[in-house]
Scaffold this motif. Structure first.
Motif, PDB file in Angstrom:
ATOM      1  N   GLN A   1      44.649  39.901  40.018  1.00 34.80           N
ATOM      2  CA  GLN A   1      44.333  40.883  41.038  1.00 34.80           C
ATOM      3  C   GLN A   1      43.104  40.480  41.841  1.00 34.80           C
ATOM      4  O   GLN A   1      43.012  40.727  43.039  1.00 34.80           O
ATOM      5  N   GLY A   2      42.139  39.846  41.175  1.00 32.41           N
ATOM      6  CA  GLY A   2      40.936  39.411  41.869  1.00 32.41           C
ATOM      7  C   GLY A   2      41.244  38.387  42.948  1.00 32.41           C
ATOM      8  O   GLY A   2      40.728  38.464  44.063  1.00 32.41           O
ATOM      9  N   SER A   3      42.132  37.427  42.627  1.00 36.76           N
ATOM     10  CA  SER A   3      42.501  36.399  43.604  1.00 36.76           C
ATOM     11  C   SER A   3      43.252  36.997  44.779  1.00 36.76           C
ATOM     12  O   SER A   3      43.033  36.621  45.937  1.00 36.76           O
ATOM     13  N   LEU A   4      44.153  37.932  44.478  1.00 34.19           N
ATOM     14  CA  LEU A   4      44.885  38.599  45.554  1.00 34.19           C
ATOM     15  C   LEU A   4      43.942  39.416  46.426  1.00 34.19           C
ATOM     16  O   LEU A   4      44.106  39.480  47.651  1.00 34.19           O
ATOM     17  N   SER A   5      42.956  40.018  45.783  1.00 38.34           N
ATOM     18  CA  SER A   5      41.956  40.770  46.541  1.00 38.34           C
ATOM     19  C   SER A   5      41.161  39.841  47.452  1.00 38.34           C
ATOM     20  O   SER A   5      40.874  40.187  48.607  1.00 38.34           O
ATOM     21  N   ASN A   6      40.831  38.659  46.946  1.00 35.34           N
ATOM     22  CA  ASN A   6      40.115  37.684  47.768  1.00 35.34           C
ATOM     23  C   ASN A   6      40.963  37.223  48.942  1.00 35.34           C
ATOM     24  O   ASN A   6      40.457  37.022  50.055  1.00 35.34           O
ATOM     25  N   PHE A   7      42.272  37.038  48.696  1.00 37.54           N
ATOM     26  CA  PHE A   7      43.176  36.627  49.771  1.00 37.54           C
ATOM     27  C   PHE A   7      43.252  37.713  50.847  1.00 37.54           C
ATOM     28  O   PHE A   7      43.153  37.421  52.047  1.00 37.54           O
ATOM     29  N   ALA A   8      43.433  38.966  50.413  1.00 33.31           N
ATOM     30  CA  ALA A   8      43.497  40.073  51.376  1.00 33.31           C
ATOM     31  C   ALA A   8      42.191  40.183  52.157  1.00 33.31           C
ATOM     32  O   ALA A   8      42.194  40.444  53.366  1.00 33.31           O
ATOM     33  N   SER A   9      41.080  39.971  51.463  1.00 38.52           N
ATOM     34  CA  SER A   9      39.780  40.029  52.136  1.00 38.52           C
ATOM     35  C   SER A   9      39.638  38.887  53.145  1.00 38.52           C
ATOM     36  O   SER A   9      39.053  39.073  54.214  1.00 38.52           O
ATOM     37  N   GLY A  10      40.185  37.714  52.802  1.00 36.64           N
ATOM     38  CA  GLY A  10      40.159  36.594  53.740  1.00 36.64           C
ATOM     39  C   GLY A  10      40.919  36.914  55.018  1.00 36.64           C
ATOM     40  O   GLY A  10      40.474  36.583  56.123  1.00 36.64           O
TER      41      GLY A  10
END
Length: 271
Positions: free
Chosen positions: A102-111
């Motif tokens: 979930q953290g990586s997906l959150s980083n992707f969405a934030s990007g």
């Protein structure tokens, strides 16, 4: 089935599968090469169209990843894997992995949010996520900053969008805030005129808006001036350093004191 027939069967299938494996390898090698070539072509096209470097790098990294996935699926199809089933399996596995990452997906969405809303661009100096520096790259998952002392800070994108972002390069001009103190016995008007002469002699200080030179505090040991000239953003630190040095020299020339903290002690003797 006798031994001879088994050997013949293995020979036929070995040749058949060997050709397929070679074909898959060729697809991967050529496909990856073409993917890199296409990505470079897209980057050059963005540069010709004067597309922002931040958006260009972000989109090119996504396009390159998608092309790699397509090449891998084509290679699997050559080996007669059921790619439709394979995609379904990947989708199911992706859902499970998604919960774990979930953290990586959150980083992707934030990007994606950073690219869409553009709170900063490559080459700008920012303070965010517990670090400060010049933005070098906005990646899919992280953003890389280059600090003034030549270090690299890699910050997860989610940390950037979840906190305050201070962009020091967003505007063309900035105000330099400085404080200079004089002694209580010194002439305020004389000190103000001295500071004004220092600012007027510096070509980097803008005349519009005019600098502020105002008394803002009667401190314990000094009368404090708040000095606020406006400069171009690129000249901020140069003006900050030059003004401090020039004011000190000017005050020395005019015998204006710069007091240091002091305490008066009164002793009473009882007979």
């Amino acid at each position: 089935m006798n031994v001879q027939s088994i050997i013949e069967f293995l020979k036929v299938n070995a040749i058949s599968y060997g050709i397929k494996i070679v074909g898959a390898l060729v697809i991967i090698v050529v496909g990856f090469w073409l993917s890199r070539l296409v990505t470079k072509g897209i980057v050059k096209a963005f540069e010709k169209k004067n597309v922002d470097a931040t958006l260009s790098k972000f989109l090119s990294s996504i396009i390159k990843t998608v092309l790699y996935i397509v090449v891998i699926l084509a290679a699997l199809d050559t080996l007669e894997f059921k790619t439709t089933s394979f995609v379904a399996i990947i989708g199911a596995a992706g859902l499970a992995v998604g919960f774990a990452l979930q953290g990586s997906l959150s980083n992707f969405a934030s990007g994606v949010m950073l690219i869409i809303f553009r709170p900063f661009k490559i080459g700008q100096f920012i303070e965010a996520g517990g670090g400060s520096g010049v933005v070098e790259e906005i990646g899919i998952f992280t953003t890389r900053l280059h600090t003034v002392d030549n270090k690299v800070i890699i910050i997860p994108n989610a940390k950037l969008t979840g906190d305050n972002i201070v962009n020091y390069s967003a505007n063309e001009t900035r105000r330099v805030d400085m404080v200079f103190g004089i002694g209580y016995s010194d002439d305020i008007d004389k000190a103000r005129e001295a500071i004004n002469q220092v600012l007027s002699s510096n070509d980097k200080v803008l005349t519009n808006p005019a600098p502020d030179i105002i008394v803002t505090e009667l401190a314990d040991s000094s009368v404090n001036f708040s000095v606020r000239p406006w400069v171009k953003t690129a000249d901020y630190w140069a003006v900050y350093a030059e003004t401090h040095e020039a004011v000190k020299k000017k005050f020395d020339e005019l015998n204006i004191s710069i007091p240091f903290p002091q305490t008066d002690v009164h002793l009473f003797q009882n007979n």
